[in-house]
Design a protein around this motif. Structure first.
Motif, PDB file in Angstrom:
ATOM      1  N   ASN A   1     -15.612  39.270  -3.659  1.00 15.67           N
ATOM      2  CA  ASN A   1     -17.048  39.252  -3.975  1.00 15.67           C
ATOM      3  C   ASN A   1     -17.861  39.250  -2.689  1.00 15.67           C
ATOM      4  O   ASN A   1     -17.289  39.366  -1.594  1.00 15.67           O
ATOM      5  CB  ASN A   1     -17.387  38.025  -4.859  1.00 15.67           C
ATOM      6  N   ASP A   2     -19.174  39.111  -2.825  1.00 17.41           N
ATOM      7  CA  ASP A   2     -19.996  38.940  -1.620  1.00 17.41           C
ATOM      8  C   ASP A   2     -20.778  37.630  -1.654  1.00 17.41           C
ATOM      9  O   ASP A   2     -21.515  37.323  -0.733  1.00 17.41           O
ATOM     10  CB  ASP A   2     -20.923  40.143  -1.373  1.00 17.41           C
ATOM     11  N   ASP A   3     -20.609  36.851  -2.725  1.00 25.54           N
ATOM     12  CA  ASP A   3     -21.303  35.565  -2.812  1.00 25.54           C
ATOM     13  C   ASP A   3     -20.481  34.440  -2.193  1.00 25.54           C
ATOM     14  O   ASP A   3     -20.971  33.308  -2.100  1.00 25.54           O
ATOM     15  CB  ASP A   3     -21.603  35.219  -4.283  1.00 25.54           C
ATOM     16  N   GLY A   4     -19.257  34.741  -1.814  1.00 29.97           N
ATOM     17  CA  GLY A   4     -18.423  33.732  -1.166  1.00 29.97           C
ATOM     18  C   GLY A   4     -17.402  33.114  -2.100  1.00 29.97           C
ATOM     19  O   GLY A   4     -17.545  33.152  -3.328  1.00 29.97           O
TER      20      GLY A   4
ATOM     21  N   ARG B   1     -22.167  36.509   1.666  1.00 30.24           N
ATOM     22  CA  ARG B   1     -22.406  37.713   2.466  1.00 30.24           C
ATOM     23  C   ARG B   1     -23.156  38.755   1.643  1.00 30.24           C
ATOM     24  O   ARG B   1     -22.918  39.956   1.774  1.00 30.24           O
ATOM     25  CB  ARG B   1     -21.073  38.289   2.969  1.00 30.24           C
ATOM     26  N   THR B   2     -24.060  38.295   0.802  1.00 27.71           N
ATOM     27  CA  THR B   2     -24.860  39.205  -0.005  1.00 27.71           C
ATOM     28  C   THR B   2     -25.622  40.178   0.891  1.00 27.71           C
ATOM     29  O   THR B   2     -26.102  39.791   1.958  1.00 27.71           O
ATOM     30  CB  THR B   2     -25.829  38.382  -0.883  1.00 27.71           C
ATOM     31  N   ALA B   3     -25.697  41.431   0.436  1.00 28.63           N
ATOM     32  CA  ALA B   3     -26.379  42.510   1.167  1.00 28.63           C
ATOM     33  C   ALA B   3     -25.702  42.843   2.492  1.00 28.63           C
ATOM     34  O   ALA B   3     -26.313  43.394   3.396  1.00 28.63           O
ATOM     35  CB  ALA B   3     -27.872  42.216   1.373  1.00 28.63           C
TER      36      ALA B   3
ATOM     37  N   ILE C   1     -18.003  38.101  -9.976  1.00 28.22           N
ATOM     38  CA  ILE C   1     -19.189  38.648 -10.627  1.00 28.22           C
ATOM     39  C   ILE C   1     -20.391  38.231  -9.793  1.00 28.22           C
ATOM     40  O   ILE C   1     -20.585  37.032  -9.547  1.00 28.22           O
ATOM     41  CB  ILE C   1     -19.338  38.102 -12.072  1.00 28.22           C
ATOM     42  N   ASN C   2     -21.169  39.214  -9.369  1.00 31.86           N
ATOM     43  CA  ASN C   2     -22.282  38.908  -8.477  1.00 31.86           C
ATOM     44  C   ASN C   2     -23.415  38.179  -9.186  1.00 31.86           C
ATOM     45  O   ASN C   2     -23.706  38.451 -10.351  1.00 31.86           O
ATOM     46  CB  ASN C   2     -22.828  40.210  -7.872  1.00 31.86           C
ATOM     47  N   ARG C   3     -24.030  37.274  -8.433  1.00 35.23           N
ATOM     48  CA  ARG C   3     -25.261  36.621  -8.914  1.00 35.23           C
ATOM     49  C   ARG C   3     -26.403  37.604  -8.757  1.00 35.23           C
ATOM     50  O   ARG C   3     -26.932  37.758  -7.651  1.00 35.23           O
ATOM     51  CB  ARG C   3     -25.574  35.389  -8.069  1.00 35.23           C
TER      52      ARG C   3
END
Ligand code: MN
Length: 262
Positions: free
Chosen positions: A7-10, A38-40, A90-92
């Motif tokens: 994911n990118d939210d950690g 690490r969003t965006a 699943i991204n926030r």
């Protein structure tokens, strides 16, 4: 069946936990995710500093890098063999339209696709509370379809889940990426020392491309499924640009001196 989850939210994100838990129904789940949000991060890779990997549980690793770093490390180093499926999320928050260009969630799935792994990005609409478990149940169904039918070449699945409990989700729609327009995208302020600073913000004000668009499916309470292609060439425009082609005859190479017979 081996499934890589990132994911990118950690690594601590509840969306990741819900996803990993749901996918254990269909395979052995490996989690390799950034050690912080690490969003965006987009498709960034870490080139100028070392990457550290921490084993935080069985088949569960936190990485000091970007989502794309995680996928590369997982596939090329940490897993015993390449996974049969990669699911990112699943991204926030949604990744609709040109969000896919900035999203670390989607970039992780793109990297999986580049590595030849069937890959899917999953994002959840919501504000403060997110119905991650509702989405995760659909993700399992779509994951089964991907494993059964495969994906076209260089194509990943971008899934967006509406902000609804499981029972009121109206289905899955196949959609195209939309485009959004932002109002007031950069905020200018003055800091306590009198210096100007900027904050990239912006509120989404409208969408263009409304025919069969991803954001429309969500507005109707449905899950949006967009096939995303890695080839961003504008094939329809190739002919138009042909007349810009140039040809230059390189200067004749100097002839090799013939050896004179003495
Ligand atoms: Mn995110």
């Amino acid at each position: 069946m081996r499934i890589l989850v990132t994911n990118d939210d950690g690594i601590l994100s509840p969306g990741l936990t819900a996803l990993a838990k749901a996918l254990t129904k269909i395979g052995e789940v490996w989690v390799v995710a950034p050690d912080r949000e690490r969003t965006a991060a987009g498709h960034a890779v870490t080139l100028h500093k070392p990457l550290r990997v921490q084993e935080v549980g069985p088949r569960r690793y936190a990485v000091s890098g970007t989502p794309v770093d995680c996928v590369n490390l997982a596939v090329l180093k940490l897993l015993p063999a390449p996974p049969d499926l990669l699911v990112s999320g699943i991204n926030r928050g949604v990744n609709l339209g040109d969000d896919v260009l900035y999203s670390g969630t989607v970039s992780a799935a793109m990297e999986g696709t580049i590595l030849g792994i069937p890959s899917m990005a999953v994002s959840q609409e919501g504000r403060d509370r997110f119905h991650f478990d509702a989405g995760a149940r659909y993700v399992v169904q779509i994951a089964r379809l991907i494993l059964q039918d495969g994906l076209p070449d260089e194509t990943l699945v971008n899934l967006n889940i509406p902000d609804r409990p499981f029972k009121s989700i109206t289905g899955v729609r196949v959609t195209s990426l939309s485009r959004r327009r932002f109002d007031n995208p950069i905020i200018e302020k003055v800091d306590p020392r009198g210096r100007t600073y900027y904050w990239i913000a912006g509120t989404r004000v409208s969408w263009s491309r409304s025919k069969n668009a991803d954001h429309e499916a969500l507005a109707q309470g449905a899950i949006s499924l967009t096939p995303v292609h890695l080839d961003t060439t504008n094939h329809r425009a190739l002919a138009r640009f042909r007349k810009w082609e140039m040809e230059r005859r390189p200067a004749a190479a100097p002839k090799p001196k013939s050896k004179k017979k003495s």
